[in-house]
Design a protein around this motif. Structure first.
Motif: not given
Length: 727
Positions: A496-518
């Motif tokens: 899950l940690r690896l999946r989270f880093e891949a799917d939620f990190w946003d380099e341009e924002l410099g943070t993790y995105v709020m959520a993934l939609d459906g």
């Protein structure tokens, strides 16, 4: 938790909509309200100690119903003048000091401010008690006519909050008795509710909504009038003598806090804030057969909430682990066992909210037992692991292990229905909350352009909670001998940690995105949600620093705390419930996360902001939330119109942040109390902690700041716990 509802929707629309047109009469801002609570009963009173109806939230409430909607004291038909109104230090009682206006009589006038009135009131065992003390400071004999006006409307709390109902139960005419009046209501749920009002001495005149008592006082003489108001559901509630009930109430308060850790600092203001926070937490704690449970807040949420209770227990763990034990055992007992779409329940899911009122009993609102939160279940497991680490209480963990196991199965079977390794939510019925993280307003989860996120939503912070839950469960499984399960859980957490880093990190924002939609599309929004990733430890150290920088930037940090949503985002509104406001518990979770990654200066900055905000509040109390406007010189934070105050996870937040800054760790397995890289803010030179416990051991500490360094001295130690200072 969302505060107001659209009255056009009788199903409450999931409490999604904050409506200011409804909040005009229920606003808590600009009115000095006092509150009392004991068990399932609470009262909201104005500064005079009256219930007037000027503010719809005033009243005496029991189990989500208003049992008294009016209680007004008058002298010869005149309103008394307020001198002072304050709760006692232990929050067991409220004292209101009053005096008379000038009163004209045919034979003799009563000069202003010559009669002193003191109203002492408290709750105990479902009964409201009041003593009115009257003293004559004139030089002549005085005859006074004292009137009480009262009424009971038996409104469900959701009606008080704005919901309209097509039908109500049957109200009986008031029954006048020799020394009191009884109001009765037979609800549509077939529950008979009764408000029994009694006076001592008996009034001269007693009518259905009014009592008149005559008082004759010699110069300097003092007398008392006693009033009790019992809230009955079915069987009559026992009513005690005023003084006996008061003694029981005080003893119960002392019993709650006799074993807790305490703190005292070099700052009188910080001591006031800490004392108020302690008082508020223990005011909201309700004793249950399974242990203490912190009810969420007054007035709207004086009941069990899963998420709120868990966070409160986490922040209070170093002070009082019995709260965590009570929360764990209570939520385990209420864990869902069946699937029910209306209540968003599935087997293994942990409770979101529980209500007892008529509308909940009838299903007019789905909150009798409601499970519509995606995060309470992993947070429950997290708390269990933290509790075991701090206490070594294997008996409790063994008792609830089947519940932990069921919660883990819910995460994998129901939380991750598409099998992609992420936990998502989607409302199961029309009455469900649309959004089911802690930001549960209907408009709180959205895309960068401002459009709603649709479908099954995977929240940033929830993935962190699940990661931490599986690691916590692995630790508990190992200690209970389930080694294969522990290995599987650690493997799942790492995936899950690896999946989270891949799917939620946003380099341009410099943070993790709020959520993934459906559709697994990211909600590219800067929000405080990412700070909870630090709280859970799912993020990498390098990215933790960037998340911290984003949260504490001028867009994210108001000066009074970290905003729920960064300035500049599409739905940013500092006056909103979740889209730009500042929540103390949110800041506490983030500060704990900052300290976890060694970002102690940043954590101290959050502590300073919360302290400064508390100093500006009435009674030095941190409310549920406040507006996210930028801090301006000479002005305090802007209040949110309907924030609960007190609120348990807000009150406890100051202790969660302080413990993180001090690096306080209770490691029962190693029999160590640790202070890891302690740091103190500039407004504190010294802190003394007493009765910090580790199993049967307990110790007292003095911590002194020398610039950026902190020295720690052990003042007293009982037991075999080791003390470790990690620099």
């Amino acid at each position: 938790m969302v505060l107001a509802v659209d009255p056009s929707n009788n199903v409450a629309n999931g409490f999604e909509t904050v409506r200011y047109d409804l909040e005009v009469e229920t606003s808590l801002v600009g009115r000095s309200l006092q509150n009392l609570k004991d068990g399932e009963t609470f009262a909201v009173l104005n500064s005079h100690g009256d219930i007037t109806g000027d503010n719809a939230v005033e009243g005496l409430f029991h189990r989500d119903m208003r049992f008294l909607s009016q209680l007004e004291l008058r002298l010869d038909g005149r309103k008394l003048l307020l001198l002072n109104s304050s709760t006692h230090d232990d929050k067991a009682a409220l004292s209101v000091d009053l005096t008379n206006p000038e009163v004209e009589h045919d034979d003799e006038s009563l000069p202003r401010e010559t009669i002193f009135f003191e109203r002492t009131k408290f709750l105990y065992g479902g009964v409201y008690y009041e003593r009115l003390s009257v003293r004559n400071f004139t030089t002549s004999k005085r005859r006074l006519t004292i009137d009480y006006a009262f009424d009971a409307d038996f409104r469900d709390l959701f009606e008080v909050r704005g919901m309209q109902r097509e039908k109500r139960g049957q109200e009986s005419s008031p029954v006048v008795k020799p020394n009191g009046v009884e109001f009765c209501y037979l609800g549509l749920d077939s529950v008979k509710r009764r408000t029994s009002i009694a006076f001592t001495p008996a009034p001269r005149l007693l009518e259905g909504n009014r009592a008149t008592l005559d008082v004759v006082l010699e110069p300097g003489e003092k007398t008392s009038i006693f009033l009790s108001i019992a809230c009955d559901e079915g069987e009559p509630t026992p009513v005690l003598d005023f003084f006996r009930a008061y003694r029981h109430s005080r003893r119960a308060r002392r019993s709650q806090t006799r074993r807790i850790a305490t703190l005292h600092s070099s700052s009188d203001l910080f001591n006031e804030v800490a004392c108020r926070a302690t008082s508020d937490v223990y005011t909201l704690i309700t004793s249950t057969p399974l242990g203490p449970y912190p009810y969420a807040g007054i007035p709207w949420f004086s009941t069990i909430f899963g998420r709120d209770g868990i966070f409160t227990a986490m922040f209070m763990l170093w002070m009082d682990p019995s709260i965590a034990q009570g929360v764990l055992r209570t939520l385990a007992a209420m864990q869902a066992k069946e699937t029910d779409a209306r209540s968003d329940a599935q087997p293994g899911k942990i409770l979101h909210e529980m209500r007892h009122g008529e509308m909940a009993n009838l299903g007019e609102v789905p909150f009798g037992r409601y499970y519509g939160s995606v995060d309470s279940t992993p947070l429950f497991i997290m708390l269990a692991g933290m509790y075991l680490d701090a206490t070594g209480d294997f008996d409790t963990i063994t008792e609830i292990w089947p519940n932990i196991d069921a919660a883990l199965r819910w995460i994998d079977d129901y939380g991750d229905r598409d099998g992609d390794g992420l936990v998502e939510y989607q409302a199961q019925s029309d009455g469900s909350l649309k959004n089911q993280g802690w930001k549960d307003s209907h408009d709180s989860i959205f895309h960068k352009e401002g459009t709603d996120a649709e479908g099954s939503i995977a929240l940033c912070e929830v993935q962190g909670y699940v990661f931490a839950a599986k690691r916590s469960a692995a630790g508990m499984a190992d200690r209970l001998g389930h080694h294969d399960l522990a290995a599987d859980l650690r493997k799942a957490a790492e995936e899950l940690r690896l999946r989270f880093e891949a799917d939620f990190w946003d380099e341009e924002l410099g943070t993790y995105v709020m959520a993934l939609d459906g559709m697994k599309q990211p909600c590219r929004v800067r929000s405080s949600n990412a700070g909870h990733a630090l709280f859970t430890g799912i993020t990498s150290p390098e990215r933790a620093k960037r998340v911290a920088a984003t949260l504490l930037s001028k867009d994210g940090f108001s000066g009074w705390g970290i905003r729920t949503l960064a300035q500049g985002e599409a739905r940013f509104n500092p006056m909103s419930y979740h889209n730009g406001s500042v929540w103390p518990h949110d800041n506490a979770a983030i500060a704990v996360g900052l300290a976890r990654y060694g970002l102690k200066d940043e954590a101290v900055r959050v502590l300073g902001a919360m302290f400064d905000a508390a100093k500006e509040q009435e009674m030095r109390r941190l409310p549920e939330l406040f507006c996210g406007f930028i801090r301006k010189p000479g002005r305090g934070p802007t209040p949110y119109p309907v924030a609960c105050s007190p609120q348990a996870w807000a009150a406890s937040s100051i202790f969660g942040i302080l413990g993180a800054c001090l690096g306080l760790e209770q490691a029962n397995a190693e029999k160590e109390i640790r202070f890891r890289h302690p740091i103190m803010p500039e407004f504190l030179d010294e802190i003394v902690l007493r009765n910090v416990r580790l199993g049967s051991s307990h110790a007292d500490f003095r911590m002194h700041r020398y610039g950026s360094d902190v020295s720690t001295n052990v003042l007293n130690r009982r037991g075999n716990a080791k003390i470790l200072i990690v620099k």
